[in-house]
Design an enzyme around this catalytic site. Structure first.
Site, PDB file in Angstrom:
ATOM      1  CD  GLU A 273     -37.016  43.423  62.646  1.00  0.00           C
ATOM      2  OE1 GLU A 273     -37.966  43.205  63.837  1.00  0.00           O
ATOM      3  OE2 GLU A 273     -36.361  44.273  62.125  1.00  0.00           O
ATOM      4  CE  LYS A 405     -26.771  61.606  54.517  1.00  0.00           C
ATOM      5  NZ  LYS A 405     -26.761  62.167  53.106  1.00  0.00           N
ATOM      6  CG  ASP A 481     -27.305  57.795  52.412  1.00  0.00           C
ATOM      7  OD1 ASP A 481     -27.478  57.366  53.172  1.00  0.00           O
ATOM      8  OD2 ASP A 481     -27.234  59.207  52.087  1.00  0.00           O
ATOM      9  CG  HIS A 579     -40.992  39.143  66.759  1.00  0.00           C
ATOM     10  ND1 HIS A 579     -39.671  39.315  66.031  1.00  0.00           N
ATOM     11  CD2 HIS A 579     -41.821  40.141  66.399  1.00  0.00           C
ATOM     12  CE1 HIS A 579     -40.010  41.194  65.626  1.00  0.00           C
ATOM     13  NE2 HIS A 579     -41.245  41.031  66.036  1.00  0.00           N
TER      14      HIS A 579
END
Length: 595
Positions: A273, A405, A481, A579
């Protein structure tokens, strides 16, 4: 090394090398195997040697027992015993050659890089001499192929073996050796499972290459662009990834340095990004110019919550009372702690749902993230409880009360992993000069966006601007993770005007940062290098757990910098422009469409 001809055809040196490798292959196929010991069918040969082996073992043990009883020296042997010893040695060698060597090599003694060095060197020479840009079919002359532009369509004149799958042209690649081609065909046919290639071949890189080629032939889809070479596949075997066919590349940028608790850290961030690293870096600059940030570790404990079931809610409640009884705490902790040097039980929180009981174990895990560690401790306790509660039915070692998670209120309230708060005071002049906004605008935006807006949205732990962005980037760079970004990104960002409204106090509170500096992806070369950059590589020998706690504080400080910069960009109306500069093309799309 001999030079290639102008058309791309390798000269005689490469041809001779290929012939040499084919000859070596035939020579290996002609070698005598253990199964060729007798001119009998394989199953009869095995039966003969099995019978011979156990018969002579029984005979020798009987004879030696008789000698011990009669005080006869064991080294005094007669003719029958000599014959038996020779038969024992012969049968043992056969059985070891037929069963033992392949078994040991496939499971334990995987060949080192040195074992395969000679063969790999020859293959590399062929690849370098025959470096075609376009893959060719087997046994076809591809020397006349012209070089293709990256986006140019295939020319009809190209003589390339092609197959059409799903209306898509796929070009076959020539295997490195005839032996590889044989294995590829077996994988495609299903006679050799793809997952067993590493064990059968003893070479993880070669296994990945063969699996990749087989996958392309079966699916008819090209994996061109997915790198294969330049990765240590041995390092992930049995630990990080199964059945690899390559690896992806993600650029790593550096934000900072950021001053945290009196130390400077350069933060690695792996992301695709645009503007993310630049924005976080601006936040680090503002924090540094204002004296740095401080952090406090509030809690450190990984959780696992099994679910068990009884015949009645009463029995489930009885176990709940047993687990929460202080008199049983030492017994339960002793059972839990024996599974690891670092895992130490801290608490057990129970919840009843009808006949079902959920027990949320929380323990310290040293420098590891600790999911496996806590799971082993939980299993020890469950085995013990089964004796006193024989009617207990263990449904699962994880009952989602952990909760791993998944966004969950229990993690937001109770915490999971490392609970950290990080704060900084940004001087008003820095807010104006570096962040291009003002203190009142930031305070108002934070209240209406991060607090009120998130509440209206029904957010769970999402009272922030983009904590997940920074957490994900740091996690990917340091081998964490990435799926645990879900609960690790739980964060509430607070902003308040202080010193008569001149300065800004900003803080992030993150109750469930799940990180480790040992195990999993942290041992890979790239991720290990990023951990080393932060000074938290591996386990801390002097203070177990200190490296993981430091990493959690760095994550929180990075989030603080990212929140500060993004909120400033929104307050100043710079978000879209920034951006467009770093993350989007500046071309006039409408003009391109009309053209």
């Amino acid at each position: 090394m001999e030079q290639q001809q102008k058309g791309g055809r390798p000269v005689d040196g490469a041809v001779k090398m290929k012939v040499k490798m084919v000859e070596n292959h035939h020579h290996r196929n002609d070698a005598v195997k253990a199964s060729d010991a007798l001119p009998l069918p394989l199953y009869l040969t095995n039966a003969v040697f099995f019978t011979l082996f156990f018969s002579v073992v029984y005979f020798l043990l009987t004879r030696w027992r008789e000698k011990i009883r009669t005080s006869t020296p064991l080294h005094m042997v007669n003719l029958s015993e000599i014959v038996a010893i020779l038969a024992f040695v012969a049968s043992f060698i056969y059985l070891l050659g037929f069963f033992g060597i392949d078994f040991v090599q496939s499971l334990i003694l995987r060949p080192s890089h040195d074992v395969w060095a000679g063969e790999d060197d020859e293959e590399e020479i062929i690849l370098k001499e025959d470096a075609r840009k376009v893959p060719c079919g087997q046994a076809l002359d591809c020397s006349s192929l012209p070089k293709l532009a990256p986006v140019a369509p295939l020319k009809p004149a190209l003589k390339v073996a092609q197959k059409v799958f799903d209306k898509e042209v796929v070009k076959e690649t020539t295997p490195t050796t005839a032996e590889d081609e044989e294995v590829i065909n077996a994988v495609v046919a299903g006679t050799i499972p793809s997952y067993s290639l590493e064990a059968k071949l003893g070479d993880c890189t070669r296994a990945a290459s063969i699996r990749r080629e087989a996958l392309q032939r079966v699916t008819g889809k090209s994996l061109e662009g997915l790198p294969l070479e330049g990765f240590d596949y041995e390092s992930i075997l049995g630990q990080c990834c199964e059945m690899p066919v390559g690896y992806i590349t993600i650029p790593v940028g550096i934000a900072g340095p950021i001053m945290l608790d009196g130390r400077e850290f350069s933060v690695p961030m792996a992301t695709t990004e645009g503007c993310l690293v630049a924005s976080t870096n601006r936040g680090c600059k503002a924090i540094n110019l204002s004296g740095g940030a401080t952090s406090v570790l509030l809690k450190d404990g990984m959780t696992r919550a099994p679910v068990v079931r009884f015949n009645s809610a009463k029995r489930a409640a009885e176990l709940k009372f047993f687990m929460e009884d202080p008199e049983n705490a030492d017994t339960i902790a002793t059972l839990f702690n024996k599974s690891s040097r670092f895992g130490r039980l801290q608490s057990v929180q129970c919840a009843v749902a009808g006949k079902n009981l959920y027990m949320r174990f929380c323990c310290s895990t040293g420098d590891a993230m600790g999911m496996n560690m806590v799971s082993k401790g939980v299993q020890n306790v469950l085995d013990f409880l089964q004796e006193d509660f024989p009617d207990m039915d263990v449904i699962g070692i994880s009952g989602n009360y952990c909760s791993d998670k998944k966004p969950a209120a229990v993690n937001w309230i109770e915490g999971r992993g490392k609970s950290v708060v990080c704060e900084a005071v940004i001087k008003g002049g820095i807010v104006t000069k570096v962040l291009k906004t003002n203190v009142p605008a930031l305070v108002e935006l934070n209240m209406l966006k991060n607090l009120t807006g998130s509440a209206i949205a029904g957010a769970l732990g999402g009272f922030n601007a983009h904590a997940s962005n920074i957490v994900s980037a740091v996690y990917l760079a340091t081998g964490q993770d990435p799926a645990q970004n879900i609960e690790s990104s739980h964060c509430i960002t607070m902003m308040e005007a202080i010193n008569d409204g001149k300065d800004l106090h900003v803080s992030v509170t993150m109750p469930s940062i799940e990180v480790g500096t040992v195990g999993g992806g942290t041992q890979l070369a790239s991720q290990s290098a990023c951990l080393n950059l932060l000074g938290v590589k591996g386990a801390n020998r002097e203070a177990p757990g200190a490296n993981a706690r430091q990493l959690a504080s760095v994550v929180a400080a990075s989030v603080l910098a990212g929140e500060l910069s993004l909120m400033s960009a929104i307050a100043a109306g710079q978000l879209v422009n920034s951006h467009m500069k770093y993350n989007r093309s500046s071309k006039d799309v409408s003009a391109l469409v009309s053209a």
